[in-house]
Design a protein around this motif. Structure first.
Motif, PDB file in Angstrom:
ATOM      1  N   MET A 165      -0.323  30.336  52.477  1.00  0.00           N
ATOM      2  CA  MET A 165      -0.671  30.908  51.177  1.00  0.00           C
ATOM      3  C   MET A 165       0.344  30.465  50.126  1.00  0.00           C
ATOM      4  O   MET A 165       1.550  30.528  50.357  1.00  0.00           O
ATOM      5  CB  MET A 165      -0.690  32.445  51.267  1.00  0.00           C
ATOM      6  N   THR A 166      -0.149  29.999  48.984  1.00  0.00           N
ATOM      7  CA  THR A 166       0.727  29.547  47.911  1.00  0.00           C
ATOM      8  C   THR A 166       1.361  30.747  47.216  1.00  0.00           C
ATOM      9  O   THR A 166       0.681  31.701  46.854  1.00  0.00           O
ATOM     10  CB  THR A 166      -0.053  28.712  46.890  1.00  0.00           C
ATOM     11  N   THR A 167       2.687  30.675  47.037  1.00  0.00           N
ATOM     12  CA  THR A 167       3.392  31.737  46.330  1.00  0.00           C
ATOM     13  C   THR A 167       3.343  31.456  44.830  1.00  0.00           C
ATOM     14  O   THR A 167       3.634  30.353  44.381  1.00  0.00           O
ATOM     15  CB  THR A 167       4.858  31.820  46.792  1.00  0.00           C
ATOM     16  N   VAL A 168       2.960  32.463  44.054  1.00  0.00           N
ATOM     17  CA  VAL A 168       2.894  32.341  42.607  1.00  0.00           C
ATOM     18  C   VAL A 168       4.097  33.049  42.003  1.00  0.00           C
ATOM     19  O   VAL A 168       4.361  34.212  42.303  1.00  0.00           O
ATOM     20  CB  VAL A 168       1.581  32.946  42.054  1.00  0.00           C
ATOM     21  N   THR A 169       4.838  32.342  41.165  1.00  0.00           N
ATOM     22  CA  THR A 169       6.015  32.926  40.532  1.00  0.00           C
ATOM     23  C   THR A 169       5.607  34.046  39.584  1.00  0.00           C
ATOM     24  O   THR A 169       4.683  33.898  38.793  1.00  0.00           O
ATOM     25  CB  THR A 169       6.793  31.854  39.751  1.00  0.00           C
ATOM     26  N   ASP A 170       6.303  35.171  39.684  1.00  0.00           N
ATOM     27  CA  ASP A 170       6.046  36.298  38.790  1.00  0.00           C
ATOM     28  C   ASP A 170       6.884  36.127  37.529  1.00  0.00           C
ATOM     29  O   ASP A 170       8.083  36.392  37.509  1.00  0.00           O
ATOM     30  CB  ASP A 170       6.402  37.610  39.500  1.00  0.00           C
ATOM     31  N   LEU A 171       6.230  35.673  36.465  1.00  0.00           N
ATOM     32  CA  LEU A 171       6.929  35.449  35.195  1.00  0.00           C
ATOM     33  C   LEU A 171       7.153  36.735  34.418  1.00  0.00           C
ATOM     34  O   LEU A 171       7.964  36.760  33.488  1.00  0.00           O
ATOM     35  CB  LEU A 171       6.128  34.473  34.326  1.00  0.00           C
ATOM     36  N   TYR A 172       6.435  37.791  34.794  1.00  0.00           N
ATOM     37  CA  TYR A 172       6.443  39.020  33.996  1.00  0.00           C
ATOM     38  C   TYR A 172       6.588  40.262  34.886  1.00  0.00           C
ATOM     39  O   TYR A 172       5.627  41.020  35.071  1.00  0.00           O
ATOM     40  CB  TYR A 172       5.157  39.107  33.167  1.00  0.00           C
ATOM     41  N   PRO A 173       7.779  40.487  35.432  1.00  0.00           N
ATOM     42  CA  PRO A 173       7.978  41.655  36.301  1.00  0.00           C
ATOM     43  C   PRO A 173       7.722  42.960  35.550  1.00  0.00           C
ATOM     44  O   PRO A 173       8.128  43.118  34.395  1.00  0.00           O
ATOM     45  CB  PRO A 173       9.449  41.544  36.712  1.00  0.00           C
ATOM     46  N   THR A 174       7.055  43.882  36.221  1.00  0.00           N
ATOM     47  CA  THR A 174       6.751  45.182  35.624  1.00  0.00           C
ATOM     48  C   THR A 174       6.600  46.227  36.720  1.00  0.00           C
ATOM     49  O   THR A 174       6.569  45.897  37.907  1.00  0.00           O
ATOM     50  CB  THR A 174       5.463  45.095  34.773  1.00  0.00           C
ATOM     51  N   ARG A 175       6.519  47.490  36.306  1.00  0.00           N
ATOM     52  CA  ARG A 175       6.369  48.650  37.191  1.00  0.00           C
ATOM     53  C   ARG A 175       7.585  48.790  38.120  1.00  0.00           C
ATOM     54  O   ARG A 175       7.450  49.225  39.270  1.00  0.00           O
ATOM     55  CB  ARG A 175       5.069  48.560  38.007  1.00  0.00           C
TER      56      ARG A 175
END
Length: 295
Positions: free
Chosen positions: A1-11
């Protein structure tokens, strides 16, 4: 599974502000389309574009009659895609309306509508979400300040800010009957909200925003920096706005109803992955997993 970078951390445990990492207008400035170059520049600057007459008032009346038909249909009321007002128990919204109604499906495919979305997003688009909103007079509740992208990123898994919404008025939007308010320029800053996402949060949040709600301090800072714009207009007028605009609406305590159709277009190059800050995906009628381009 390709990991997608989280550009916008929240919660997370604290509220954070992050400069926008994505373009606002993804298409080339000279890309042909319904939006004039000067209006496209204004959209990039402000995060929204008001169109006095996206469709005619006569066409708006047709869609209003279809809205009235849907919200008075007992089968639609019993459908999970219908959201009911907590106080009045009347239908507040009907989701996935372009799949329920061929009348609204035709509106989604209308070049005046989808053509503008393609021009802004620079690609083919699919419908991430559609709904009709009913805001009758004398007490229909508003919706608190929020960024749609914060929710769509956290709970639907949209990786990037490559999504645009259009709200088309089906009734008169006065300055008194709970109209849409946007903070111009707020789309340039991502506000990551504090607090974890409860399971099945959507069941509560579609009636009253809770998780993903900015603090009073953050909202005050954004309003002081950007101001607030209230949108009014005749039936058939429309407001296009970026997915990260801070926006909301007040209660409608006037006698005058305010109803609209709301369509969210997402780029086919920004398909939803797994949620970035929620335990499970929301239902597909709220956050689509069918990425078929609108044709």
């Amino acid at each position: 599974m390709t990991t997608v970078t989280d550009l916008y951390p929240t919660r997370g445990t604290t509220e954070v502000t992050i400069p926008r990492q994505d373009p606002v207008v993804w298409g080339a400035p000279d890309t042909p389309g319904p939006i004039a170059p000067a209006d496209l520049q204004a959209y990039e600057r402000d995060g929204f574009l008001a169109v006095d007459q996206l469709i005619t008032e006569e066409e708006a009346a047709v869609y209003r009659r279809e809205l009235d038909r849907l919200v008075t249909d007992p089968e639609i009321r019993a459908d999970a895609r219908s959201i009911v007002e907590p106080k009045s128990k009347e239908i507040r919204s009907v989701f996935e309306v372009h799949r329920i109604s061929e009348v609204f499906a035709q509106l989604v495919r209308d070049e005046r509508v989808v053509g503008r979305a393609r021009q802004i997003l620079g690609s083919d688009v699919y419908v991430h979400q559609s709904r009709i909103n009913v805001k009758p007079g004398f007490g229909a509740s508003g919706f608190y300040w929020h960024s749609d992208f914060e929710t769509w990123h956290a709970e639907d898994g949209l990786p990037n800010m490559r999504t645009v919404s259009v709200s088309i008025a089906l009734t008169e939007n006065h300055d008194t009957n709970g109209g849409l308010m946007i903070m111009p320029g707020s789309h340039r800053t991502f506000l990551g909200c504090a607090g974890a996402t409860p399971k099945d949060n959507y069941k509560k949040s579609l009636q009253m925003q809770d998780a993903g709600t900015p603090s009073d301090e953050a909202l005050t800072a954004l309003a002081n920096e950007h101001g607030i714009r209230l949108f009014t207009g005749r039936p058939g007028s429309a407001t296009w706005f970026d997915c990260n605009c801070m926006h909301g609406s007040g209660d409608n305590i006037t006698p005058y109803p305010r109803s609209n159709v709301f369509i969210v277009f997402n780029s086919v190059e920004n398909k939803a992955v797994e949620p970035f800050a929620a335990p499970v995906r929301r239902p597909e009628f709220i956050g689509a997993r069918d990425f078929t381009p609108v044709k």
